[in-house]
Design an enzyme around this catalytic site. Structure first.
Site, PDB file in Angstrom:
ATOM      1  N   ASP A 244     -80.260 -63.032 -14.440  1.00 32.36           N
ATOM      2  CA  ASP A 244     -79.402 -63.421 -15.750  1.00 32.36           C
ATOM      3  C   ASP A 244     -77.976 -62.677 -15.984  1.00 32.36           C
ATOM      4  O   ASP A 244     -78.055 -61.283 -16.021  1.00 32.36           O
ATOM      5  CB  ASP A 244     -79.905 -63.694 -16.568  1.00 32.36           C
ATOM      6  CG  ASP A 244     -79.012 -64.835 -17.845  1.00 32.36           C
ATOM      7  OD1 ASP A 244     -79.050 -65.924 -17.734  1.00 32.36           O
ATOM      8  OD2 ASP A 244     -78.931 -63.907 -19.057  1.00 32.36           O
ATOM      9  N   GLU A 281     -76.494 -64.796 -11.291  1.00 28.73           N
ATOM     10  CA  GLU A 281     -75.660 -65.806 -12.129  1.00 28.73           C
ATOM     11  C   GLU A 281     -74.564 -64.791 -12.388  1.00 28.73           C
ATOM     12  O   GLU A 281     -74.834 -63.401 -12.883  1.00 28.73           O
ATOM     13  CB  GLU A 281     -76.181 -65.429 -13.644  1.00 28.73           C
ATOM     14  CG  GLU A 281     -74.726 -66.592 -14.450  1.00 28.73           C
ATOM     15  CD  GLU A 281     -75.008 -66.776 -15.965  1.00 28.73           C
ATOM     16  OE1 GLU A 281     -75.325 -68.033 -16.119  1.00 28.73           O
ATOM     17  OE2 GLU A 281     -76.307 -66.239 -16.325  1.00 28.73           O
TER      18      GLU A 281
END
Length: 600
Positions: A244, A281
């Site tokens: 993330d 990401e």
């Protein structure tokens, strides 16, 4: 059993296990570490008391039966009841499916989700990408406020539930990827600061002090996070991790944390004999993220490509607010740029950011599978005020067009749960914070955020209302009734075609032709496959060239006649088709030039 904990600032540490207390000794040759041997069975409750304080959960806890604030429970991974052998499934050629355990089914458990895995196997996807499953306060939430990076959320089914899910997926030939969060921990139930310098004021992030990756004590913090990542891949037999928001990892050391993590995962892959991969990401649009280590990059194996999503979303919906503004100025050009080069922001000016952004990818050295392409994700749906999916914004024909572009482009495709049948259930932001002050702060924060964009307070769902989560659960009766069944068949057909046609999984960025027109027509040729999409509201004529005269229509959203001898295809409004040419050669027609791409 050996118990260990890193607590460099503690004067004494006490082990509490099943009601017994035992002083821990400093570990020789390991500064800041404490250890003790004590009998304990699988499931025994334990914690660590610092300087006479109440017992706290283990930072490396594998299980928190009573939530993040309770005692930890002993888990012995060697006792997991695996039933199937698994040799792994690599990323190249994959089709990923992102799902959230808590809303994939109304029950919101690993076992309930496992019962739905045959649907995914029949759909044709290759990997399930789970949103975070680490513990967080309460029962329901997105999972990005987890506080125990080694443990599994108990309401989902805990460690054994995850093992059963992964085992079931592997039994159906599906790999499993897990979303992990290294850039912050949740605001409630986080006991790490009591143990040591896990965070630093040297850097600040949107969530407060940064995770300590480069300040004093950071060697152990980096090892803590890398150890967690390896444990997921090794002990739970996962096939990959999604990392993330890696752009929020603040690290000034000579070797970046991500490079160190990548090296460790590659060594584990070599040791286990299974292909393992990391997907980032990242908001940087920096090719170094996925450039191999030997070529001087960070060595991650792939990354999400929001630029493709934004270009596609703008072309589908016409939205132009916020970060969509950069793409809405020339939707056809933006879509063509991302299809051929990955990044739209490749060093040029971004009006949304007020500065230039990104660097160009080199298509000669970056295989296209290193970028994930998608029309919807949990972020792009759930961060909208109402959590509305593309289903609420586009007619079915445009949804079919989006599927064709995602599944026939050279990227690694990813779907968001329910997308394949055009789910009408929203996916909204929901929480279950047990701290009433935090709950109110989150509620008011959401209202203020969207009020700045013109939304009235009553239009923004209350994250703490149980109904918000309930609305976000998939309705599994939809795939069995129209119009959802038709869209589901379309997705199945495209995925099967992708598997059958080698050109559609070719990692090269090469097109025999690619044209993007202002009227919403996009078409391109990859090997023998010619993909044609008409987002416009009127039928469109496509001049594909004489070699398309003998083409076969192998997939079509609406009935399409094969092109005649002149190579002209008439494509209905809001429709898509895939043609198989008689041979990969031939001369491009006037609407299908050779070379990279054009905007007609």
């Amino acid at each position: 059993m050996l118990f260990e904990v890193w607590a460099p600032h503690a004067g004494r540490v006490t082990l509490h296990v099943d009601g017994r207390e035992r002083p821990m000794a400093r570990a020789a040759g390991r500064p800041g570490w404490w250890r003790a041997e004590e009998p304990a069975a699988d499931g025994a409750r334990y914690g660590f008391g610092l300087d006479g304080g109440a017992p706290l959960p283990d930072p490396r806890s594998r299980r928190q039966p009573d939530g993040p604030d309770g005692l930890s429970a002993v888990v012995v991974p060697e006792r997991f009841g695996w039933r199937r052998e698994w040799t792994g499934r690599p990323l190249p050629g994959a089709v990923l499916y992102e799902l959230h355990i808590g809303t994939f089914t109304p029950e919101g458990t690993f076992d309930a989700a496992a019962a739905r895995l045959p649907h995914l196997a029949n759909l044709g996807v290759t990997h399930v990408e789970l949103m975070p499953v680490c513990p967080f306060p309460g029962r329901h939430g997105w999972g990005y406020d987890g506080v125990a990076p080694w443990a599994v959320h108990e309401p989902y089914g805990g460690p054994e539930g995850l093992v059963r899910f992964v085992d079931a997926a592997h039994g159906l030939g599906l790999g499993v990827v897990l979303d992990v969060v290294h850039n912050h921990l949740g605001p409630s139930g986080n006991h790490l600061p009591a143990f040591g310098p896990y965070f630093t004021d040297t850097h600040h992030t949107p969530w407060g002090p940064a995770v300590n990756l480069d300040a004093p004590g950071s060697d152990e913090v980096r090892a803590y996070l890398i150890g967690s990542a390896l444990a997921w891949l090794r002990d739970y037999r996962l096939d990959g991790l999604r990392l993330d928001a890696v752009h929020a990892l603040c690290d000034t050391r000579a070797e970046h944390f991500l490079a160190e993590l990548s090296d460790a995962v590659d060594r584990l892959a070599a040791h286990t004999g299974r292909p393992l991969f990391l997907i980032a990401e990242s908001d940087r649009n920096d090719p170094a993220t996925t450039t191999p280590r030997e070529a001087g990059g960070l060595g991650l194996h792939a990354q999400w490509n929001d630029d493709f999503h934004h270009a596609l979303h703008t072309a589908l919906t016409g939205e132009s607010a916020g970060y969509y503004a950069d793409f809405a100025a020339d939707p056809a050009g933006a879509l063509a740029a991302t299809l051929t080069g990955g990044f739209f922001h490749a060093g040029g000016y971004s009006s949304f950011r007020g500065r230039s952004h990104g660097r160009p990818l080199d298509p000669r050295t970056t295989p296209a599978y290193r970028l994930l392409g998608y029309a919807q994700t949990h972020d792009q749906v759930g961060n909208r005020a109402r959590g509305d999916r593309l289903t609420a914004l586009c007619p079915p024909g445009r949804l079919a067009c989006a599927a064709a572009l995602v599944l026939c482009a050279p990227f690694t495709p990813m779907l968001f749960m329910g997308e394949e049948w055009g789910a009408t259930t929203p996916w909204q932001y929901f929480t279950d914070h047990t701290d009433p002050h935090l709950a109110e702060a989150v509620r008011e924060g959401r209202r203020r955020e969207f009020a700045a964009h013109g939304w009235a307070a009553g239009e923004v769902p209350d994250p703490q209302d149980p109904a918000t989560r309930e609305r976000s659960c998939l309705d599994w009766s939809e795939p069995d009734r129209p119009p959802h069944t038709e869209l589901l068949h379309w997705y199945r057909r495209l995925i099967a075609l992708r598997r059958a046609e080698p050109a559609l999984t070719d990692p090269r960025w090469e097109y025999r032709a690619l044209t993007a027109r202002p009227d919403g027509v996009v078409h391109f040729r990859r090997g023998r496959c010619h993909v044609a999409v008409n987002l416009g509201g009127r039928p469109a004529e496509l001049r594909l060239g004489p070699e398309a005269g003998g083409a076969e229509v192998v997939a079509a959203w609406r009935p399409v006649a094969p092109p005649g001898p002149s190579g002209v295809l008439l494509l209905p409004a809001e429709s898509a088709a895939v043609l198989r040419l008689p041979s990969p050669g031939g001369v491009a027609g006037p609407d299908a030039p050779g070379g990279r791409w054009k905007v007609a």
